[in-house]
Design a protein around this motif. Sequence first.
Motif, short mmCIF file in Angstrom:
data_model
loop_
_atom_site.label_atom_id
_atom_site.label_comp_id
_atom_site.label_asym_id
_atom_site.label_seq_id
_atom_site.Cartn_x
_atom_site.Cartn_y
_atom_site.Cartn_z
N TYR A 77 0.83 -1.21 0.00
CA TYR A 77 0.00 0.00 0.00
C TYR A 77 0.86 1.26 0.00
N LEU A 78 1.94 1.23 0.78
CA LEU A 78 2.84 2.38 0.86
C LEU A 78 3.77 2.50 -0.33
N ASN A 79 3.93 1.43 -1.06
CA ASN A 79 4.88 1.40 -2.19
C ASN A 79 4.17 0.94 -3.47
N PRO A 80 3.20 1.71 -3.94
CA PRO A 80 2.46 1.27 -5.13
C PRO A 80 3.31 1.20 -6.39
N ALA A 81 4.50 1.79 -6.35
CA ALA A 81 5.35 1.75 -7.55
C ALA A 81 6.03 0.41 -7.73
N ILE A 82 5.93 -0.47 -6.74
CA ILE A 82 6.57 -1.78 -6.86
C ILE A 82 5.91 -2.56 -7.98
#
Length: 179
Positions: free
Chosen positions: A170-175
């Motif tokens: 959720y905190l790292n949607p760019a993954i």
Amino acid sequence: MFDTTKLPYLNYKDPEEFWATIEDIKRLFFQHSQAIKPIFEMGERLKDSFMLFDPLLQELTQLTCPYCGNPCCAQRHGIPEYADIVMFLSMREEILDYDLTRDPSGECAFISEKGCILPRYRRPYRCTWYFCDPMLLEVERGPSKRYKEFIRHVKTLAEERRNLLEFFLYLNPAIKHSR
């Protein structure tokens, strides 16, 4: 259970890529330390759950592993996945120096005559989560109190791990996953 295919693949067959990916994860933790502060609280709860489950798993492995003709502690199982690295960092644990040159089907680098030398929370999740048939049989035929305790710990551990990894995503949607 968390679907780890949502995360990038941590390729232990390519050491350079393996360690570069771990550095990328560390950088995410460092660069976003304020935003991910809750993940450290989640990591502590997860670590506590591992530690609470450990005595029961130690009892079960002592009853089954010494008599096993097909040990499951192979090197390929002792190498972490992406989710494991996130889990270790969330518990504020240093990443171990994994020997990627060992034969993946050979004995795990962390196994000794007395079992794994790593505390349970420092092992890849699959090492805790894998329950062979003899172990499950031991749980089923043992006291009902032990069976209920086993089920409770399995559910708690899986839920806390899932929550932590979903929060990380959720905190790292760019993954982007690459499987």
